[in-house]
Design an enzyme around this catalytic site. Structure first.
Site, mmCIF file in Angstrom:
data_model
loop_
_atom_site.group_PDB
_atom_site.id
_atom_site.type_symbol
_atom_site.label_atom_id
_atom_site.label_comp_id
_atom_site.label_asym_id
_atom_site.label_seq_id
_atom_site.Cartn_x
_atom_site.Cartn_y
_atom_site.Cartn_z
ATOM 1 C CG HIS A 95 -14.881 6.828 -17.017
ATOM 2 N ND1 HIS A 95 -16.176 7.283 -17.209
ATOM 3 C CD2 HIS A 95 -14.093 7.580 -17.812
ATOM 4 C CE1 HIS A 95 -16.150 8.280 -18.087
ATOM 5 N NE2 HIS A 95 -14.900 8.485 -18.460
ATOM 6 C CG ASP B 79 -18.562 5.478 -15.286
ATOM 7 O OD1 ASP B 79 -17.898 5.779 -16.295
ATOM 8 O OD2 ASP B 79 -18.296 5.880 -14.140
ATOM 9 C CB CYS C 209 -14.826 7.507 -21.640
ATOM 10 S SG CYS C 209 -14.422 9.257 -21.775
#
Length: 409
Positions: free
Chosen positions: A293, A291, A80
């Site tokens: 993820h 994000d 990430c």
């Protein structure tokens, strides 16, 4: 280890699906500041969302060629911060080639430079900023492939990889000891030697048409940029900081907000422990972020062809989190296309961050500190090997993830 990452990635994806129903922009009179631009959420909502969609969104991917030939074929669960590093660099490249005002239109025709930028980040070993190149370059920073990175380590990796990227011709400066040295930056960005030098050599069987090779790629997208008369190399300035011990010290919150207001803002790397986010702005006391993820299948595209780009743009309402929930370890990013742009940034820092704060987020000094080792602009070694091997031993590195200086509290 693979099974562990698989469970973590599945859990993260379930969180993201649930959070989509929670993330609505608040009905607020507070302005939204995003990468140097200000929006009124009540009157400029569509323009704000268009701006968010136009940022390059790099996420976990699966089913790419194994890293190093035998390594992982997905970065879910560990990549990430690498993806956030790609996003902050991608924003710099968009500003460098397309400008801050550029907007992405789904399935619309895009400039040739846009597709060439995307080619630099494809999940393949011969793309200069791919997950493969970043993970392997990170080995020299003391990180095994598959290990989680912090903001400072990612910044060091980007600095090294940029040396092999002839097309973008970007100078990446990573500050140390919370200090930005004007003299060193100008020395790096105004180097006299701008003759064409070999870029990242390709290993056997690799294509050289990715925008990072010894000569500009032989593809239909664009021609190499002419050398600017000012000789200034566009600058990506990264400032790793630790704004507290276990949590962010509230005295730095306003200064952090001021960074997002600057026209040179390129975002912030940070997040929560072992959860990295790419922060692009704020509203009130909440940070706005992209994000990484979200595990998507890797996109493959032949050199010189258009990239299927729908999965590289976040087409939903951006996520938000309380600034006070931010982990204190961050890295600020700024892009200065010209020397005048950098001088303007220095003036803004002096006026909005240094003069108005008793406790400074970082220092900006004119001259190289006398007690530091001499500054030598980073240069690509003249040897024929892959970029991932151009790394000093870790005991020679001046910075490391553990060498953050704690800001005064």
């Amino acid at each position: 280890m693979t099974a562990q990452y698989g469970v973590l990635a599945k859990y993260e994806n379930q969180i993201n699906v649930f959070s989509d129903y929670l993330e609505e922009l608040p009905d607020s009179d507070d302005p939204v500041w995003m990468l140097g631009q200000c929006y009124n959420i009540k009157t400029d909502k569509s323009e704000l969302l268009s701006d968010v969609r136009s940022r390059l969104w790099f996420t976990y991917r699966k089913k790419f060629s194994p890293i190093g030939g035998t390594g992982p074929s997905s970065d879910a669960g560990w990549g990430c911060m690498l993806r956030c590093g790609q996003m902050i660099l991608g924003q710099a490249l968009v500003c460098r080639h397309l400008g801050r005002e550029w907007r992405w239109v789904p399935e619309g025709e895009q400039p040739a430079e846009y597709h060439r930028i995307l080619h630099c980040f494809l999940d393949r070993k011969d793309s200069c900023y791919s997950i493969h190149q970043m993970a392997q370059m990170g080995v020299g920073e003391g990180k095994s492939v598959g290990e989680w990175y912090g903001p400072n380590t990612v910044a060091q990796v980007l600095k090294k990889l940029a040396l092999f990227d002839e097309w973008n011709s970007l100078a990446v400066y990573v500050s140390m000891d919370n200090t930005v040295v004007i003299e060193d930056i100008k020395k790096q960005c105004l180097q006299a030697d701008h003759e064409s030098r070999p870029g990242r050599p390709c290993t056997s069987g690799e294509s050289s048409e990715q925008g990072c090779s010894s000569r500009p790629p032989a593809c239909p997208f664009s021609q190499p940029h002419a050398r600017s008369p000012s000789r200034w190399k566009p600058l990506l300035l990264v400032i790793p900081l630790r704004m507290g011990i276990n949590s962010i010290n509230p005295v730095y919150i306003q200064a952090l907000k001021e960074c997002f207001k600057m026209p040179q803002s390129c975002g912030v790397l940070g997040g929560k422990p072992n959860l990295a986010y790419y922060f692009i702005g704020f509203i009130g006391d909440e940070l706005i972020y992209l994000d990484p993820h979200n595990t998507q299948t890797a996109v493959d595209s032949e050199s010189g062809t258009l990239v299927d780009d729908l999965s590289y743009h976040c087409q939903r309402t951006p996520h938000r989190m309380k600034i006070t929930s931010l982990d204190p370890s961050v890295a600020l990013g700024f892009f200065c296309k010209s020397e005048e742009d950098f001088d303007s940034w220095c003036n803004l820092v002096q006026q909005e961050i240094l003069k108005k704060r008793n406790l400074r987020m970082f220092e900006l000094v004119e001259k190289h500190p006398s007690h530091w080792p001499p500054f030598v602009p980073p240069a690509k070694p003249e040897v024929q090997t892959t970029g991932a091997e151009f790394i000093e031993s870790t005991d020679q590195l001046f910075e490391s993830e553990e060498e953050f200086e704690i800001l005064n509290v």
